[in-house]
Design a protein around this motif. Structure first.
Motif, mmCIF file in Angstrom:
data_model
loop_
_atom_site.group_PDB
_atom_site.id
_atom_site.type_symbol
_atom_site.label_atom_id
_atom_site.label_comp_id
_atom_site.label_asym_id
_atom_site.label_seq_id
_atom_site.Cartn_x
_atom_site.Cartn_y
_atom_site.Cartn_z
ATOM 1 N N THR A 174 0.827 -1.603 0.214
ATOM 2 C CA THR A 174 0.022 -0.342 0.193
ATOM 3 C C THR A 174 0.273 1.392 0.054
ATOM 4 O OG1 THR A 174 0.097 0.644 2.680
ATOM 5 C CG2 THR A 174 -1.779 -1.012 1.670
ATOM 6 N N HIS A 178 -2.576 5.029 1.988
ATOM 7 C CA HIS A 178 -3.308 4.540 2.320
ATOM 8 C C HIS A 178 -3.906 4.083 4.146
ATOM 9 C CE1 HIS A 178 -4.985 0.159 1.801
ATOM 10 N NE2 HIS A 178 -5.788 -0.353 1.107
ATOM 11 N N LEU A 179 -5.038 3.482 4.297
ATOM 12 C CA LEU A 179 -5.514 3.604 5.799
ATOM 13 C C LEU A 179 -4.709 2.575 6.005
ATOM 14 C CD1 LEU A 179 -9.536 4.298 5.919
ATOM 15 C CD2 LEU A 179 -8.080 5.654 6.101
ATOM 16 N N ILE A 180 -4.440 1.613 5.759
ATOM 17 C CA ILE A 180 -3.836 0.214 6.244
ATOM 18 C C ILE A 180 -1.976 0.439 6.141
ATOM 19 C CG2 ILE A 180 -2.715 -1.744 5.963
ATOM 20 C CD1 ILE A 180 -4.913 -2.661 4.406
ATOM 21 N N CYS A 229 -7.074 -5.261 11.389
ATOM 22 C CA CYS A 229 -6.468 -3.676 10.333
ATOM 23 C C CYS A 229 -7.367 -3.787 9.042
ATOM 24 C CB CYS A 229 -5.470 -2.914 10.771
ATOM 25 S SG CYS A 229 -5.021 -1.709 9.626
ATOM 26 N N LYS A 232 -10.695 -5.359 7.364
ATOM 27 C CA LYS A 232 -10.887 -3.506 7.828
ATOM 28 C C LYS A 232 -11.146 -3.421 6.494
ATOM 29 C CE LYS A 232 -10.313 -0.464 10.170
ATOM 30 N NZ LYS A 232 -9.590 0.228 11.741
ATOM 31 N N HIS A 233 -9.491 -3.032 6.064
ATOM 32 C CA HIS A 233 -10.109 -2.528 4.630
ATOM 33 C C HIS A 233 -9.392 -3.194 2.997
ATOM 34 C CE1 HIS A 233 -9.825 1.151 7.186
ATOM 35 N NE2 HIS A 233 -8.546 0.851 7.790
ATOM 36 N N ARG A 234 -10.076 -4.357 3.591
ATOM 37 C CA ARG A 234 -9.397 -5.858 2.201
ATOM 38 C C ARG A 234 -9.930 -4.956 1.036
ATOM 39 N NH1 ARG A 234 -12.541 -8.116 5.580
ATOM 40 N NH2 ARG A 234 -14.791 -9.211 4.871
ATOM 41 N N SER A 236 -10.381 -2.681 -0.088
ATOM 42 C CA SER A 236 -9.796 -1.105 -0.499
ATOM 43 C C SER A 236 -9.231 -1.205 -1.853
ATOM 44 C CB SER A 236 -8.565 -0.173 0.200
ATOM 45 O OG SER A 236 -8.088 -1.268 0.703
#
Length: 845
Positions: A174, A178-180, A229, A232-234, A236
């Motif tokens: 990422t 990116h949020l991750i 984490c 939750k964003h997989r 994205s």
């Protein structure tokens, strides 16, 4: 309809299984001739002795028709009714070329239809031709794990390139927006700081090449938060979603790295068994070039040692094609990288052949683009290759990090420039390279990339090309006896021919021409105009190739490493520890390598005993300071010089080099990395090496002890210079930022705490500007080294060491060496005062 079968006295035509006989029965295009002798040899060897083996490697020169061989083998398997067959290409470009070849030869094949598997493939009627990125991912149409399709035979073409793509398919990447990325860098902030506080500050400022590993103990301890984490964003991005489905149940068996630009999560052990269509196939065949070390198939694709040791190859053919390797800087150092680029790639309407270059990164293509060179990208590659084959040669072309998968035969490329030593792109590979720079594994990988590049322009037995090597790091790697041994026998011989050419050119040219470009032009002309003397000389020299003793030295180590990682992956921690301990014990005489494997052992021990794991990690770190700093038990070791021995240190450094030529190559390579725009790790290593060769005790506290500053030199009478390096800062940056000033203040405080406030020390910030932001301030006296002064220092270092080329080092007295240091402004006072400038505060706007 006439039933011809009835006239033949049979109800059906028996399908042939011998690939040579199949070829004779194909409805080939009229321009296609019979099989070549080498193709016949390989096909017969496979059919008569190897066709029932699960694993086979076919290892041939670039001109020997591997594609047709592979397609005929799969056709044989189809006719034998042994299940569906797949031919996998390393990229979409070669996939399209392979489909064209299959059509020319009349091979029955099919492609994906609207992302669905063709019925003719599932029914084992036609070969499925595809490319690695299409089928090796978390949502493969061929299935994952127990849902994988049962395949009869699968071929990976250009398998070394395929390994990289397969490894990438298990990797979550990422970018920093990116949020991750944001959540994990916050989660592991304290851990990252403990591995390099200064480096972490650089990461926060967005420096691209600066990165840190997340320690395995923090990763293990916080795996629940990591899984939460990512899950939750997989959805994205595809890069997360496609890899997540492969590694979601084994996050604790992954390693993670964070740079200023991206996050990377990748397994220690590549679970190739996830791709059951490959792992469980009845027959697996890998295509490989003769220049490649196939040992990596053991670690990357779970191949057995025996198949790697005994590939199918045409041993009667020692070499193929003609390559004149030219190293201009060995003719004269003035024939440097910039000059060669300008002379050879400038747009030329009269050019009657293709000229191409390969650089390690897009950043370096800027040097070509300004002379009218076309930069090849994913979007324009087909158009550019088509133009070359249609004889549109006026513009040279340049590839960035494309050492494989591109064919430029005949007039499409008569001059190929390999520019600078390749470097690794993934953070995991960069970490391995920086942690074990002298290991066989690292150097073999680099050598293979170079050899892949060398093979782009000679694609047939009668093909020929001149190959120009530029960039001091590449020249040193190719020329040095400590690294050129990693090349194949064929490439080693071509390099030797290249070195002889340099000497011949110097002998046969007027003195006035040795320093200009004339010699290079004449050598290029002898290749392109087909000089008979050159052709015969090349042939005679290549026939001297010694193919004995070419077996890889790393094969068993890679097998043992894979077995250890496999045990660890499936939870057998005690067994994995025992296996790695045996590997580490083999490297008692090589501290860096031993440290690398001890860190692996410490990681595997962590789930059994955290205390023992930390003790092992301390031993690993003591052996190799480029590894993870343990949680406890390591303290910074101050550096001092007890006696005035700088001259002796310089003398010892020179004596460790084997020749004047190696001396010049080494200095040129180090100083090349001591330049603005060079990535931080290379730049800081160059500063360390410059300190060593100038006789100082030289240290990288941030790298070696995870302390600030970047570099520290100790000279006579315990006088110090410490450097904070900002090599990647934009050259047009107007000022030193408040953050950078604060970082420097922290380093000054650390130094004073460790060494006291009475020692003489010069605190140097290497930065493009000396203007300090209005919002920043320095707590101690700080000087700035800018580009002009840095270049002056480099020039003086070069001229200092050239003094020794005229004499035997043993004949030079200490007083003479001291006078050289003063003359070239490298004495301690000059280093303190000559290359730095005062900081200029920026007034309030």
């Amino acid at each position: 309809m006439v039933d011809f079968k009835k006239r033949l006295g049979m109800t059906s035509v028996q399908k042939k299984t011998n690939p040579a006989e199949i070829y004779e029965s194909l409805d080939r295009k009229s321009e296609v001739g019979p099989l070549r002798p080498s193709q016949l040899f390989v096909l017969n060897e496979w059919y008569e002795k190897r066709k029932d083996k699960k694993n086979n490697i076919i290892k041939l020169h670039t001109c020997e028709g591997k594609t047709l061989i592979g397609l005929l083998i799969l056709n044989s398997k189809l006719n034998s009714k042994e299940g569906p067959c797949i031919y996998v290409c390393p990229n979409i470009y070669l996939f399209e070329q392979t489909c064209i070849e299959a059509e020319r030869f009349g091979i029955p094949f099919c492609k994906f239809e609207d992302r669905n598997l063709p019925e003719s493939f599932l029914n084992s009627e036609k070969i499925l031709i595809t490319y690695v990125q299409k089928v090796f991912h978390g949502f493969s149409k061929l299935g994952i794990d127990s849902s994988s399709l049962q395949i009869g035979s699968i071929i990976l073409d250009d398998s070394h390139a395929c390994i990289d793509s397969i490894k990438d398919s298990f990797c979550i990447k990422t970018k920093n927006d990116h949020l991750i990325y944001k959540e994990l860098i916050a989660l592991f902030e304290e851990d990252l700081k403990s591995q390099g506080e200064g480096t972490f500050i650089d990461i926060q400022s967005g420096e691209y090449s600066t990165f840190l590993p997340i320690s395995y103990w923090s990763w293990f301890d916080k795996q629940d938060q990591v899984v939460s984490c990512i899950a939750k964003h997989r959805e994205s991005s595809d890069e997360v979603k496609y890899a997540w489905s492969l590694i979601k149940d084994s996050i604790d068996k992954c390693q993670a790295f964070i740079s200023g630009k991206n996050l990377e999560i990748v397994p220690y052990f590549i679970p190739i068994h996830k791709y059951g269509f490959f792992h469980n196939a009845k027959n697996r065949i890998l295509m490989s070039a003769t220049t490649q070390d196939d040992s990596f198939f053991i670690l990357g694709l779970d191949f057995d040692v025996e198949s790697v040791q005994n590939p199918i190859t045409n041993s009667a053919l020692k070499w193929s094609g003609e390559k004149m390797i030219i190293i201009p800087s060995l003719i004269n150092e003035e024939l440097d990288r910039n000059l060669i680029i300008q002379k050879l790639v400038t747009k030329n309407d009269k050019r009657s052949f293709g000229t191409a270059a390969i650089t390690p990164s897009y950043k370096q293509t800027d040097d070509y683009e300004k002379f009218g060179c076309k930069v090849v990208t994913r979007d324009n590659i087909n158009e550019i290759i088509r133009d070359l084959k249609n004889k549109k040669f006026e513009e040279a072309i340049v590839f960035a990090n494309r050492y494989d998968g591109i064919d430029l035969p005949d007039e499409a490329c008569r001059i190929l420039i390999i520019d600078s030593k390749p470097f690794f792109n993934s953070l995991s590979d960069k970490y391995e390279e920086s942690s074990r720079p002298d290991s066989d594994i690292t150097n073999i990988k680099i050598a293979q990339k170079i050899e892949q590049g060398l093979g782009r322009s000679v694609r047939g037995e009668k093909d020929y090309s001149a190959i120009i090597l530029i960039g001091s790091d590449l020249v040193k790697f190719v020329k040095s006896s400590s690294t050129n041994k990693y090349f194949s026998a064929q490439t080693q011989q071509q390099i030797e021919i290249g070195k002889k050419i340099v000497e011949f050119a110097k002998e046969d040219s007027p003195v006035s021409e040795v320093s200009d470009f004339t010699i290079v032009i004449e050598l290029l002309g002898q290749v392109i105009k087909r000089d008979e003397g050159w052709k015969e000389f090349y042939k005679e020299e290549m026939e001297k190739i010694d193919q004995n003793n070419t077996e890889s030295s790393i094969m068993i180590d890679l097998r043992d490493e894979r077995e250890a990682e496999k045990s660890f992956f499936f939870g057998n921690y005690q067994q994995s520890c025992e296996k790695v301990q045996r590997i580490a014990d083999k490297f008692n005489s090589k501290p860096q390598e031993r440290g690398w494997y001890l860190q692996m052992l410490a990681r595997m021990k962590y789930n059994l005993s955290k205390t023992e794991s930390n003790d092992i990690q301390k031993n690993a770190f003591s052996s190799n300071h480029f590894l993870l700093k343990p949680k406890s038990g390591i303290s910074y070791q101050k550096i001092t010089i007890i006696e005035d021995n700088r001259i002796r240190n310089i003398r010892n450094w020179i004596n460790n080099l084997k020749s004047n030529e190696e001396l010049l190559l080494t200095i040129d390579n180090i100083l090349n990395d001591f330049s603005f725009s060079v990535e931080a790790d290379k730049f800081e290593q160059a500063v360390k090496e410059i300190g060593v060769m100038l006789g100082f005790v030289s240290q990288r506290p941030d790298k070696e002890y995870k302390k600030v500053p970047d570099n520290l030199w100790c000279g006579v009478r315990n006088e110090y210079i410490f450097y904070e390096c900002k090599s990647e800062v934009s050259l047009d940056r107007p000022e030193i930022s408040k953050t950078e000033a604060g970082q420097m203040n922290s380093h000054c405080g650390w130094f004073e705490e460790e060494y006291g406030d009475t020692v003489r020390v010069n605190r140097i910030l290497i930065h493009p500007t000396r203007k300090l932001s209005y919002y920043g301030n320095f707590t101690h006296e700080v000087k700035v080294m800018r580009r002009n002064k840095l270049n002056e220092l480099k020039k003086n270092i070069q001229s200092f060491f050239k003094e020794f080329l005229k004499h035997n080092i043993g004949d030079i007295t200490d007083s003479t060496m001291s006078s050289y240091l003063v003359t070239h402004k490298l004495d301690f006072n000059s280093l303190f005062n000559n290359y730095c400038e005062d900081v200029v505060p920026t007034p309030k706007a």
